[in-house]
Design an enzyme around this catalytic site. Structure first.
Site, PDB file in Angstrom:
ATOM      1  N   HIS A  60       0.843  -1.196   0.000  1.00 50.57           N
ATOM      2  CA  HIS A  60       0.000   0.000   0.000  1.00 50.57           C
ATOM      3  C   HIS A  60       0.877   1.244   0.000  1.00 50.57           C
ATOM      4  CE1 HIS A  60      -3.625  -2.241   2.012  1.00 50.57           C
ATOM      5  NE2 HIS A  60      -3.072  -2.938   1.025  1.00 50.57           N
ATOM      6  N   GLU A  62       0.603   4.061   1.434  1.00 51.95           N
ATOM      7  CA  GLU A  62       0.820   4.665   2.756  1.00 51.95           C
ATOM      8  C   GLU A  62       1.833   3.872   3.574  1.00 51.95           C
ATOM      9  OE1 GLU A  62      -3.505   5.136   1.488  1.00 51.95           O
ATOM     10  OE2 GLU A  62      -2.087   3.481   1.606  1.00 51.95           O
ATOM     11  N   CYS A  93      -1.880   0.281   7.335  1.00 52.87           N
ATOM     12  CA  CYS A  93      -1.233   1.567   7.043  1.00 52.87           C
ATOM     13  C   CYS A  93      -1.347   2.525   8.222  1.00 52.87           C
ATOM     14  CB  CYS A  93      -1.838   2.174   5.786  1.00 52.87           C
ATOM     15  SG  CYS A  93      -1.495   1.180   4.306  1.00 52.87           S
TER      16      CYS A  93
END
Length: 166
Positions: A60, A62, A93
């Site tokens: 991801h 993030e 995240c």
């Protein structure tokens, strides 16, 4: 946390994350993007989603950004920074944001709305747990602003996830 960033144009930086998300999609990744902005308004780092080429389910934008940020900066510095992200950070995240020590998160698309868009997609089985809930369980104060520009953020995902489900 002292807030000397109240005059920051959150929409400007959020739209920058949408540009990063568009680049991610153009590169064959999921349309997510995140940026780290210092207390002075300087963009310190950008990160596209990193699912491809290895199909890394933890890639991801993030989480990857927070790994890079925590390697480059100490928590005391990051506490004065803002992470802008095209979509609300998931639980993984959010944990990365917490451990890195970032002081503020501003996001576009909320996790519950993302879940409605993606459905139960194999590549994005959305974990609908608000980042605020994750942060409230910790000992650091993390300001959360969002959802903002949610319709613009949703537009990044609607056609993408529909296309991948066909």
């Amino acid at each position: 946390m002292k807030d000397n960033r109240s005059s920051v144009d959150h929409e400007y930086f959020l739209r920058k994350t949408f540009e990063v998300a568009e680049r991610a999609q153009a590169a064959g990744n999921h349309p997510f993007g995140a940026i780290l902005v210092g207390a002075d308004g300087e963009v310190l780092m950008e990160q596209e989603n990193a699912f491809q080429p290895l199909q890394d389910m933890t890639g991801h934008a993030e989480r990857v950004l927070m790994t890079r940020a925590s390697q480059a900066y100490r928590p005391r510095f990051l506490a004065e920074c803002t992470m802008y992200t095209s979509a609300e950070p998931c639980a993984m995240c959010s944990g990365a944001v917490y451990w890195a020590g970032v002081g503020r998160v501003v996001y576009g698309l909320g996790e519950s709305r993302l879940k409605l868009i993606t459905g139960n997609h194999d590549e994005n089985p959305t974990l609908d747990l608000p980042c605020r809930t994750v942060f409230e369980a910790g000992q650091r104060d993390i300001e959360v602003i969002g959802p903002l520009l949610a319709d613009e953020a949703a537009a990044l995902h609607e056609a993408f996830w529909r296309k991948t489900q066909d």
